[in-house]
Each structure stands twice: as C-alpha cells, then as structure tokens.
Scaffold this motif. Sequence first.
Motif, PDB file in Angstrom:
ATOM      1  N   MET A   1       0.832  -1.196   0.000  1.00 44.00           N
ATOM      2  CA  MET A   1       0.000   0.000   0.000  1.00 44.00           C
ATOM      3  C   MET A   1       0.870   1.250   0.000  1.00 44.00           C
ATOM      4  N   LEU A   2       0.323   2.302  -0.579  1.00 39.79           N
ATOM      5  CA  LEU A   2       0.967   3.612  -0.590  1.00 39.79           C
ATOM      6  C   LEU A   2      -0.015   4.649  -0.085  1.00 39.79           C
ATOM      7  N   VAL A   3       0.407   5.445   0.893  1.00 40.97           N
ATOM      8  CA  VAL A   3      -0.348   6.636   1.277  1.00 40.97           C
ATOM      9  C   VAL A   3       0.187   7.779   0.430  1.00 40.97           C
ATOM     10  N   ILE A   4      -0.679   8.339  -0.411  1.00 37.87           N
ATOM     11  CA  ILE A   4      -0.226   9.357  -1.363  1.00 37.87           C
ATOM     12  C   ILE A   4       0.258  10.591  -0.603  1.00 37.87           C
ATOM     13  N   PRO A   5       1.125  11.383  -1.203  1.00 38.00           N
ATOM     14  CA  PRO A   5       1.691  12.548  -0.498  1.00 38.00           C
ATOM     15  C   PRO A   5       0.611  13.469   0.072  1.00 38.00           C
ATOM     16  N   GLN A   6       0.818  13.877   1.333  1.00 39.59           N
ATOM     17  CA  GLN A   6      -0.082  14.786   2.019  1.00 39.59           C
ATOM     18  C   GLN A   6       0.605  16.146   2.189  1.00 39.59           C
ATOM     19  N   ARG A   7      -0.135  17.102   2.700  1.00 39.32           N
ATOM     20  CA  ARG A   7       0.420  18.449   2.854  1.00 39.32           C
ATOM     21  C   ARG A   7       1.561  18.484   3.860  1.00 39.32           C
ATOM     22  N   ASN A   8       1.442  17.635   4.897  1.00 40.48           N
ATOM     23  CA  ASN A   8       2.474  17.603   5.923  1.00 40.48           C
ATOM     24  C   ASN A   8       2.381  16.279   6.664  1.00 40.48           C
ATOM     25  N   LYS A   9       3.286  16.065   7.615  1.00 38.56           N
ATOM     26  CA  LYS A   9       3.338  14.804   8.342  1.00 38.56           C
ATOM     27  C   LYS A   9       2.118  14.614   9.243  1.00 38.56           C
ATOM     28  N   ILE A  10       1.531  15.709   9.677  1.00 39.33           N
ATOM     29  CA  ILE A  10       0.331  15.605  10.520  1.00 39.33           C
ATOM     30  C   ILE A  10      -0.824  15.006   9.720  1.00 39.33           C
ATOM     31  N   GLU A  11      -1.030  15.501   8.498  1.00 43.35           N
ATOM     32  CA  GLU A  11      -2.091  14.964   7.642  1.00 43.35           C
ATOM     33  C   GLU A  11      -1.794  13.520   7.250  1.00 43.35           C
ATOM     34  N   LEU A  12      -0.516  13.218   7.046  1.00 42.47           N
ATOM     35  CA  LEU A  12      -0.130  11.841   6.715  1.00 42.47           C
ATOM     36  C   LEU A  12      -0.531  10.892   7.843  1.00 42.47           C
TER      37      LEU A  12
ATOM     38  N   ARG B   1       0.493  -6.238  12.152  1.00 37.69           N
ATOM     39  CA  ARG B   1       0.419  -4.803  12.387  1.00 37.69           C
ATOM     40  C   ARG B   1       0.807  -4.038  11.122  1.00 37.69           C
ATOM     41  N   ILE B   2       0.286  -2.825  11.008  1.00 38.79           N
ATOM     42  CA  ILE B   2       0.655  -1.938   9.922  1.00 38.79           C
ATOM     43  C   ILE B   2       1.907  -1.164  10.344  1.00 38.79           C
ATOM     44  N   VAL B   3       2.966  -1.312   9.564  1.00 39.18           N
ATOM     45  CA  VAL B   3       4.246  -0.661   9.878  1.00 39.18           C
ATOM     46  C   VAL B   3       4.567   0.315   8.745  1.00 39.18           C
ATOM     47  N   PRO B   4       4.196   1.580   8.878  1.00 40.34           N
ATOM     48  CA  PRO B   4       4.427   2.533   7.784  1.00 40.34           C
ATOM     49  C   PRO B   4       5.912   2.879   7.640  1.00 40.34           C
ATOM     50  N   ASN B   5       6.359   2.913   6.413  1.00 43.94           N
ATOM     51  CA  ASN B   5       7.682   3.429   6.086  1.00 43.94           C
ATOM     52  C   ASN B   5       7.488   4.859   5.588  1.00 43.94           C
ATOM     53  N   ARG B   6       7.716   5.836   6.471  1.00 49.90           N
ATOM     54  CA  ARG B   6       7.431   7.235   6.142  1.00 49.90           C
ATOM     55  C   ARG B   6       8.581   7.847   5.368  1.00 49.90           C
ATOM     56  N   ILE B   7       8.230   8.438   4.227  1.00 51.04           N
ATOM     57  CA  ILE B   7       9.202   9.131   3.393  1.00 51.04           C
ATOM     58  C   ILE B   7       8.663  10.537   3.175  1.00 51.04           C
ATOM     59  N   LEU B   8       9.163  11.474   3.952  1.00 47.50           N
ATOM     60  CA  LEU B   8       8.637  12.837   3.943  1.00 47.50           C
ATOM     61  C   LEU B   8       7.137  12.822   4.220  1.00 47.50           C
ATOM     62  N   THR B   9       6.295  13.184   3.239  1.00 45.97           N
ATOM     63  CA  THR B   9       4.856  13.251   3.497  1.00 45.97           C
ATOM     64  C   THR B   9       4.086  12.120   2.810  1.00 45.97           C
ATOM     65  N   LEU B  10       4.782  11.081   2.384  1.00 40.52           N
ATOM     66  CA  LEU B  10       4.093   9.881   1.898  1.00 40.52           C
ATOM     67  C   LEU B  10       4.561   8.698   2.719  1.00 40.52           C
ATOM     68  N   SER B  11       3.891   7.560   2.527  1.00 44.29           N
ATOM     69  CA  SER B  11       4.227   6.385   3.338  1.00 44.29           C
ATOM     70  C   SER B  11       3.892   5.122   2.572  1.00 44.29           C
ATOM     71  N   GLU B  12       4.650   4.073   2.830  1.00 46.08           N
ATOM     72  CA  GLU B  12       4.399   2.749   2.263  1.00 46.08           C
ATOM     73  C   GLU B  12       4.293   1.737   3.392  1.00 46.08           C
ATOM     74  N   PHE B  13       3.451   0.729   3.184  1.00 44.20           N
ATOM     75  CA  PHE B  13       3.363  -0.374   4.138  1.00 44.20           C
ATOM     76  C   PHE B  13       2.734  -1.569   3.435  1.00 44.20           C
ATOM     77  N   THR B  14       2.829  -2.738   4.055  1.00 46.95           N
ATOM     78  CA  THR B  14       2.217  -3.957   3.519  1.00 46.95           C
ATOM     79  C   THR B  14       1.018  -4.327   4.383  1.00 46.95           C
ATOM     80  N   LEU B  15      -0.137  -4.439   3.752  1.00 47.72           N
ATOM     81  CA  LEU B  15      -1.363  -4.840   4.433  1.00 47.72           C
ATOM     82  C   LEU B  15      -1.490  -6.362   4.356  1.00 47.72           C
TER      83      LEU B  15
END
Length: 287
Positions: A60-71, A111-125
């Motif tokens: 999974m990919l969390v698409i880039p957000q405005r900032n880390k808080i929104e992410l 568990r969901i373990v996000p790999n945060r890269i600036l304001t986007l994130s990847e993880f395996t569901l």
Amino acid sequence: MFTLKDNGKVYRPEEFGTTALPDHIHPSPEQIDRTLYIPGVDGLFHFGSNFGVRTFEIPMLVIPQRNKIELQKKIRAFTSIFYTSTGKPKELELSFDYEPEKYYIVRISNRIVPNRILTLSEFTLVLTAYDPYAYADQSYIPDYIDNSLRYDEGHTYEQLPNHLFYEEPKSYFYENGTEFKWLYSRQYSSLYNFADMQTPLTIEVEGSVNYPLIKNLSTGVQIQLPSISNQVMVIDTNRFTVKVDGVSKLTSHKGDFLHLAPTLNQLLFEGGSPNATVRYKWNHKFI
C-alpha cells in the motif's frame, strides 16, 4: 484494486488517501498434510489433506499529504477500519476489482508498519482468511451464462450447461429461486450450484407440515425432520443445527444435512398436509 465491506458499509482505499501498489499476493489456501513417519521405511504415509488459511499481502501507498500531521491522520483512519471499538480485529469482506462478484472473509493479521518518506508512506497490508474459501451470493451468475436466454420461452436446450471453453455457445439461464410455497405431499424444487465446490444449504420452513422429509436426489442425501404447526424450522447445514422457533431440535432429526453439489441439485420435499413457505439461504463456494 480492492473493496472491504463491514456489515454493508463499503470502504475503498482511495477514501483514505491510500492506494494499492502492483504485485500483491493473492494465493491459494495453505495445504495441511497429515503424515506419519515409520523408522526404517522410506518416505511418509499420507493420511489425507485439509486446507489451512489463505493470507493476502497487499503493498500500500499513502499518497503525499500536505504535511506529516495529515499523513498520520490518513494512516490512523485507514487502520481503524480493521478493528472494533474494543480493539479486536474485525471480520471484513474482501473483494478484488478483477473478481468483484466473489469475496473472502478476512481479518487483519499483522500490524501496519508505515515506512514514512517525507509526506508519503508505504506499508504492507496483511489480511488472513481463516475460512479459506471464496464466496458469491446465491444470485451469482457466471460469465458463461447468457441471462437473456431463459427457459420456458420456446428455446431448444442443450443437455448440460456449457462452460465457455473453446468458443462453446453460452448456456441457457435458469434463475435460482429463493423460496416457494409447499402445498403438496410430494413437491420438487431445483437449485443450480455454479461453483465447483459443494456448499452448505440452509433451509427455512415456515408454516405447518407433518413428518417432513427432504431429499437431494442428485446426491442421494436426505434428512427426516420433526413436524411443525404454524412454526418456523431452520435447518442450517453450515452450523449443523435444527431449530424450531429458535429451540434446538437436533436430536429429533434423522439422516444427513444437505449440501448443494456442483451443477444441478434436484430436491424432493415430502410431508403430510403441508402448508408452508420454504426459503433457501446459501452461497456459491470457490477454491
């Protein structure tokens, strides 16, 4: 890519700012073999097999957000889909866009373990179907059936349904019924299982009938049931229960619980002075 359902509520990853990446794992079930090793004898003795669980891994990919808080808000909202208010994993229906008519009953199993890269994130569901089968509703119609060609409209019918292999013609369509009125001492009904696996059948009989006997003539299995008078009897093969007005009558039945075999199932209902409504509940079952 996929859809999750929770008691009729539908979730798509896109609603949470996430998307599934390519190369997900959609495997067949694990196979559990029962074997015995005897010292001095080559190999193992095999005593049969069963299916274990089926585990899906979806990058999974969390698409880039405005900032880390929104992410973090997106990650938390997506994670909350999989748990109850008491923190227990939920049972959810999982279906893929390339096979939307079929679904699996899954729970989150890692568990969901996000790999945060600036304001986007990847993880395996990771989702596990502890019941390893796929299901489709009893109204399911496969692609090789042309539902514009119906019985009782002056057509000439083939002897057996044709699967759409090697450009064979499409089959004529016979819609599975969900209920009928039982008014005769011998009454026939048919159901067509379009899946390749036998599936448990739940039958609800509401009304009155003396000493009912239900047979699946296609498999030779029959079940003798207690009489009812203005009552509701439910024969649930999946749970191996017989209840009349919610009270267990398991010791009052004789015979075996009924399954639907692949293809046509011809059912015979016998009983004295019937005046009842019979309802069917079942799902197509796939490997």
